[in-house]
Structures are given as C-alpha cells and as structure tokens.
Design an enzyme around this catalytic site. Structure first.
Site, PDB file in Angstrom:
ATOM      1  NE  ARG A  65      -2.216   1.172   3.665  1.00 26.91           N
ATOM      2  CZ  ARG A  65      -2.380   0.151   4.509  1.00 26.91           C
ATOM      3  NH1 ARG A  65      -3.128  -0.881   4.168  1.00 26.91           N
ATOM      4  NH2 ARG A  65      -1.780   0.148   5.684  1.00 26.91           N
ATOM      5  CE1 TYR A 110      23.604  11.332   0.663  1.00 24.47           C
ATOM      6  CE2 TYR A 110      24.388   9.766  -0.970  1.00 24.47           C
ATOM      7  CZ  TYR A 110      24.651  10.733  -0.018  1.00 24.47           C
ATOM      8  OH  TYR A 110      25.936  11.092   0.241  1.00 24.47           O
ATOM      9  CE  LYS A 182      26.707  11.055   3.110  1.00 22.86           C
ATOM     10  NZ  LYS A 182      27.524  10.259   2.197  1.00 22.86           N
ATOM     11  CG  ASP A 254      28.178  17.245   2.525  1.00 20.37           C
ATOM     12  OD1 ASP A 254      29.059  16.661   1.876  1.00 20.37           O
ATOM     13  OD2 ASP A 254      26.972  17.055   2.314  1.00 20.37           O
TER      14      ASP A 254
END
Length: 572
Positions: A65, A110, A182, A254
């Site tokens: 579903r 992602y 992540k 990052d």
C-alpha cells in the site's frame, strides 16, 4: 551455524520490545507504532481498540500500500517528502519499504533529490529531526546532547556544518537533513540501529545570501563564523559528544574545503572518526581502481595516477590511493604520493603555489624542479609527460576530458582506467559512451552517477557507479561492533579490498568495476568483517571478537538491525 549463540548481545534485535506508551500516544511514536499491523493481543493490552481499522495486515501488505502511495506522488521532491512523513510515523515500515525498492528510491532519499529538500529546508519544515547545536550557544552543547537522550547508547553520529552540501554549497541549518539521510543509509545498508544514531548540525551561520534574506530561514541569521571561535566550537562539540557517548563513532559530513581535512587530521588519531567526502569517496574509488588494475594486469606499486580536481574528494581519493600503494609496496607514504599527480584550477599542484594551496593540497604539491621550466601544467601536458594508467575527475568541470586528452592517454596504456566522478551528471568530465569510442573500447570506466550500459562493436559494457554507500555503512558497522579506538588507514584499505573482491568485472570483463547498491547489505557485512579483522590485527579493537571466520560473520549478522515488527510488551 545458528545465530542463537549471540542472541545475548545488546544489539541483537530479537524478542519482545518494552513499550512505555499506550493508546493514541503509542500510535504517534514512530519507534513502536505498527499501524494496521498491530495484532489483536496488542490492540487489547495497549488500549488500541477503536483507534485502528479492524482488518489486521502484515508488514508486506503495508509495504504494498505504501509503495502505491509513493508512486502516486507527482515528482521526486514530493516522494522525498512522503518518505520523510512515513519515517516520522512508522520506522519499521519506512525501512522495509526502502529496502524493498532501494535501487529505485535511492536517488529520492539521497542525492540528488535530498539536495532539493535541503535547499528548501526552512520552507518544507514540519517537524524537527536531529540535534541542533549553534556557535552562539556553545555553553549549552552538553545540555543539548542530554536533551536528545534515546534511552539507548549512541553508536553512530553524523555531523555537518553545512558549508559544502552535495554540490549545492553553503546551506546553513538545512544541513541537518544530510546528517539524517546519511544515517538512513547506514541503517538500510548496514543495519546500524535507528535508535542508536544521532544526526547533528553545527550551525555556524551561513554565507548564503538567499538564506540570510529569507524571512522563513530557521538557522542563525549571520555570516559564517570562522577562525578561532569556529575551532573552539568544533572542539567543544567533539569533547562533549565523547563525554556523553563514549562509544560513538563520529562521521564528519560536507564540511568546507578549508576545514574538512584539517578537522579529520586533528581527531583521527584520538577518536574513532571518519569523513565520507575524503575517506568514503577515496575508499570506493580505490576499490574500483583495484578491480581495474586486476583486469589490466598492472600492479598497484607500479601505477601512475592523475587526479583532475583537488578539493576534498580529489585529495581524499589521492590520499586513499597513496595509503594503498604504501601498504602494497611496503614503502613510506611520502614515496607513494610521488605516483600521484593532482591538478586544480591553477594547473598541476606545485610547491611554489603555497599561498594558493589548501591544507589537503599541500601534501600532493610537486617540487617545481620535477617539472621542466616553461612547460605547461594543464591536464593535456601532464597526461603527455606522466603517461598515467588512471585518470580521475572530481573537478565539476563538464567535458574537461576531451577527445584529445583521452586519445593521448590511450596511446600509452593498454587498458586506460578513467573515472569521471563529478556530480550531478551534467558536471561529468566526459560521457562513458565517448570515452569508450575514443579508446576503441579499451577503457575501464566508473562514474559518480548512474549511467546506462555503453555499446561498442556490438558488445554492451556495464558502467560502474562509485557510490559511497557501498563503503561507508560497512566501515561504520565494523568500527561500531569492534569498538575500535580509531579508524586506521589500513582499516580503510581493507574495506576497499573487500569491495574490490566483489567486483563483477573479475568474472566478466563486460560487467562493472563495482558491485551494485542492490547487493549492499551483504557487501556491508563483507566490508565490516575486513575492517574488524584489521582492527584486531592492529590492536585497536576493544570488543571480544570471534576468531573463527564463520563465527565472525554470524556475530556481525546478528547485530545488524532488521526492519521487522517485534512483539510489544508493557514497560514497567
């Protein structure tokens, strides 16, 4: 061998779950809520009658579903928002759906879609997720970490300061979503327990004018803090995290060019920590490279490598390759670095460019005397002089690998290994089809984004994607389970070798240089096993690790979280 021998381990998720809620409170808890799958016994004991439709469904029926609902969303960002909403409602269903359709959904949860969600973080915001620390509130770091208590110990922390997000630059407080994403990948790919994770953003302000001028922006409305105050903030966070969660593995994500390598180097010898942009990218690229060298019959100790683009990713890859060369050849890392030539905006990195070099670039700068005076230091000139076996692109400069450059490289080696890795696809240094044509079908290629197979002379060749998600979850699992004091260079090289050993190209030269993300759960187990064994060899492991190969595999497997409904029991 039965897994029952290791059922006593704290991460061996089996048997009933103690639930402190009942009624509507239970149904609003993503950890305990099963929605329509609560059996009759739980509906009675936890006062759920009248709060749920009467038909009791299986998890598989719920997945069917939910998948139909997912498919009905009009675009990828809407699908990303749908998945975030599901995660906030029912963790098990979220991960089961994701695991059942991982290849299809990967780009939605992602990169590249997560980048869109991060850019619009303050406008899409509904419910906070993660821990928000800011540079103006450094005295409250310990208090903020205390407020995040989950009742379980924390195994895995992902932390970002948001300066260099997924190719879209400074995103300030929105970086919390990259930490969240992540950690989702560590769970779905390696079974890191969702309740034993902590996503963190370090809000240092932002230099993104669009955010600073947005009335809805949720982060600190100030230019990005730098210098001594920034360094104090990072150190206070690390020390507080180690005090509160002494067994946690810290994954830096990052950070900006000036900080990423510097921060990693400061802490990597003291605590178990990792930077995916540097070590993860390096690990997976090294694995593809090792597989390619095996096919081309070139020894790692003899290899010549040109890296075009010397930011965090490029120097991280170069660093990883030099570690591997040093390990393989039994030489000093400084000697191994001489087999790698790095090129950035100014051309070949040279010692005389000292003021222009970042800390991570300084390691790879060549002595000026090695290069003939007056000779150009652009990519083509370097290719002509070096005659590399391997060319790696992380420049974000589209079409930088021209036909002339690729043909020049192919003159000097039988099987050129060429990796245009810049993301997204439009920034790739060359298209796989063109590289194949310009090398008469001899090139072995890996890219930073998915590409369809290429055809040459009637033969189809599959293109490998250098996807960090085949590496960093398994590395983290290995460090977490072994409780390694730190993550050593040899442990990361061991992870690369484990990945390379599963390369499909080793059985068929028309197959890719790296395994597919669909196989990532078993890959992560292999990577974790290699990392753990190396941690034991180096005396870094703090857990009792089974020495038998089969027992070790079962010991790891039983501690990998699975998306299944476990019976609920009332907590005292």
């Amino acid at each position: 061998m039965s897994l029952s021998r290791f059922r006593h381990l704290p991460r061996a998720a089996h048997g009933p779950v103690k639930c402190p809620y009942q009624g509507a409170s239970l149904l609003t808890s993503a950890t305990y809520n099963k929605g329509s799958a609560h059996p009759e016994s739980e509906r009675k004991e936890f006062k759920l009658h009248g709060l749920l439709p009467p038909n009791i469904q299986t998890l598989d029926e719920q997945v069917d579903r939910a998948y139909q609902q997912y498919k009905s969303r009009p675009n990828d960002l809407a699908k990303n928002t749908f998945m975030a909403s599901m995660k906030a409602q029912n963790l098990v269903l979220y991960y089961k759906l994701l695991q059942s359709h991982l290849k299809e959904m990967f780009s939605v949860i992602y990169t590249p879609t997560e980048a869109d969600a991060i850019e619009d973080y303050s406008r899409l915001f509904r419910k906070p997720e993660g821990c928000f620390l800011n540079v103006r509130d450094q005295d409250r770091i310990e208090e903020s970490l205390d407020n995040f208590s989950t009742g379980d110990d924390i195994d895995y922390i992902v932390v970002s300061d948001g300066e260099q997000i997924l190719g879209i630059g400074d995103q300030g407080v929105g970086a919390v979503l990259i930490s969240v994403a992540k950690l989702v990948i560590t769970t779905v790919c390696a079974g890191i327990h969702p309740s034993r994770q902590l996503p963190i953003v370090l809000d240092c302000g932002t230099d993104n004018d669009k955010l600073l001028n947005d009335d809805l922006y949720l982060g600190l409305r100030q230019p990005r803090t730098r210098g001594e105050e920034y360094d104090q903030f990072i150190d206070k966070f690390v020390q507080a995290a180690r005090k509160k969660f002494p067994n946690a593995y810290i994954h830096f994500e990052d950070f900006g060019l000036q900080n990423a390598k510097r921060i990693l180097d400061k802490y990597r010898t003291e605590i178990p920590c990792f930077n995916d942009d540097i070590q993860g990218t390096g690990c997976v690229t090294l694995a593809a490279l090792m597989a390619g060298l095996h096919v081309s019959n070139v020894k790692l100790k003899d290899v010549r490598v040109v890296c075009f683009g010397a930011g965090s990713a490029g120097t991280g890859i170069a660093d990883q390759i030099s570690d591997a060369i040093a390990t393989e050849a039994g030489i000093d890392k400084g000697e191994a670095m001489k087999q790698i030539w790095c090129i950035d905006k100014q051309g070949l990195l040279l010692k005389s460019q000292q003021d222009e070099l970042t800390p991570s670039q300084e390691y790879f700068a060549r002595k000026d005397g090695e290069w003939p005076e007056g000779e150009k230091i652009d990519l083509l000139s370097v290719i002509k002089r070096v005659k590399p076996h391997i060319l790696i692109g992380t420049s974000t400069k589209p079409r930088a690998f021209t036909e002339e450059i690729i043909r020049e490289m192919a003159k000097h080696v039988d099987r050129p290994i060429i990796f245009p890795l810049s993301n997204p696809t439009r920034l790739h240094e060359a298209q796989p089809q063109d590289i194949t044509k310009w090398t008469d079908g001899r090139a072995m290629i890996a890219t930073g984004s998915p590409f369809p197979p290429v055809e040459y002379n009637g033969t189809k060749k599959e293109i490998a994607e250098c996807n960090n998600s085949t590496a960093f979850p398994g590395i983290g699992l290995g460090v977490v389970l072994s409780r390694s004091r730190r993550l050593s260079e040899k442990m990361v090289v061991a992870a690369s070798k484990a990945l390379a050993a599963k390369a499909p190209v080793l059985k068929d030269v028309n197959k890719p240089l790296l395994p597919d993300v669909e196989d990532v759960r078993e890959l992560s187990l292999d990577v974790a096993k290699a990392v753990i064994k190396t941690a034991v060899e180096e005396g870094l492991a703090q857990e009792q690790i089974p020495s038998d190969e089969n027992e070790l595999e079962q010991w790891i497997r039983v501690q990998m979280w699975e998306a299944t409904y476990r019976p609920l029991e009332k907590a005292e």
